[in-house]
Design a protein around this motif. Structure first.
Motif, PDB file in Angstrom:
ATOM      1  N   THR A   1       0.339  -1.068   0.127  1.00 34.87           N
ATOM      2  CA  THR A   1      -0.188   0.127   0.077  1.00 34.87           C
ATOM      3  C   THR A   1       0.467   1.352  -0.150  1.00 34.87           C
ATOM      4  N   TRP A   2       0.679   2.299  -0.808  1.00 36.86           N
ATOM      5  CA  TRP A   2       1.000   3.789  -0.533  1.00 36.86           C
ATOM      6  C   TRP A   2       0.212   4.638  -0.842  1.00 36.86           C
ATOM      7  N   ASP A   3       1.172   5.911  -0.652  1.00 33.28           N
ATOM      8  CA  ASP A   3      -0.084   6.716  -0.503  1.00 33.28           C
ATOM      9  C   ASP A   3      -0.257   7.799  -2.647  1.00 33.28           C
TER      10      ASP A   3
ATOM     11  N   LYS B   1      -5.100   5.769  -1.342  1.00 32.47           N
ATOM     12  CA  LYS B   1      -4.254   4.877  -1.268  1.00 32.47           C
ATOM     13  C   LYS B   1      -4.224   3.685  -1.607  1.00 32.47           C
TER      14      LYS B   1
ATOM     15  N   SER C   1      -3.588  -0.372  -3.457  1.00 34.60           N
ATOM     16  CA  SER C   1      -2.903  -1.825  -3.312  1.00 34.60           C
ATOM     17  C   SER C   1      -2.514  -2.142  -4.036  1.00 34.60           C
TER      18      SER C   1
ATOM     19  N   SER D   1       4.149   8.069  -3.134  1.00 37.95           N
ATOM     20  CA  SER D   1       5.461   7.838  -1.647  1.00 37.95           C
ATOM     21  C   SER D   1       5.951   6.895  -2.359  1.00 37.95           C
TER      22      SER D   1
END
Length: 197
Positions: free
Chosen positions: A37-39, A45, A47, A175
């Protein structure tokens, strides 16, 4: 009745010994999830799921430092849950799966970190790059499964920098840090019956 009690006690003792000694478990891909998961520019967010895990967990309850894990994740099983996004993840912009079809993790050290807690250090290889990663691990359960064979389950979490693996497109607006969440179940396969003579 007395003989049954003796047999029950012997089986219980054998089961206890099975979990006290080092036990080698085969990862069950149907009950194992690796989620990243990231921004995304602060808006969402998303996945990705890395499926079809294959590997072995060796767990020694009496001497945790002798435990180990080795896992391969075929990136053909990776999904971002949208077909177009899946194609982009597999492209040269990111995982370049035509050249690097697998991700792998091999532990180098396992340490106790509290009640049912472990810290697992190992080498993660993505896109041909190998970097050390530390997993914070919780032992969920070790017991006999429905088939009577020993089974074990863990949850784990880690944070990695995708730029460390050549996956840094759009960082830092997207991110660089990626959270990994893992749940895995593994079992001891039944011994194959010896062929009849």
């Amino acid at each position: 009745m007395f003989n049954k009690l003796i047999l029950t006690a012997a089986l219980a003792l054998a089961a206890g010994q099975a979990f006290a000694a080092p036990v080698s478990y085969k990862i069950d891909p149907n009950h194992t999830n690796v989620i990243a998961t990231w921004d995304h520019f602060g808006f969402s967010k998303p996945s990705a799921h890395f499926g079809k895990a294959d590997g072995t967990i060796v767990y020694d309850a009496d001497n945790v430092g002798q435990s180990s894990v080795k896992v391969t994740l075929p990136l053909t099983g990776m999904t971002g849950f949208v077909a177009d996004f899946d194609e982009h993840l597999r492209s040269k912009d990111f995982f370049k799966t035509d050249e690097f079809p697998d991700a792998t993790f091999a532990s180098t050290k396992v340490e106790a970190a509290g009640d049912n807690k472990l810290r697992v250090t190992g080498d993660l290889t993505l896109r041909g790059v190998t970097k050390p990663v530390v997993l914070d691990v919780t032992l969920n359960k070790a017991a006999a499964g429905r088939d009577g064979q020993p089974r074990i389950g863990f949850d784990a979490a880690a944070t990695i920098k995708r730029s460390d693996f050549g996956l840094g497109l759009f960082a830092p607006k997207v991110s660089d840090e990626v959270a990994l969440r893992i749940t895995t179940e593994a079992g001891v396969p039944k011994a194959e019956a010896a062929p009849a003579k």
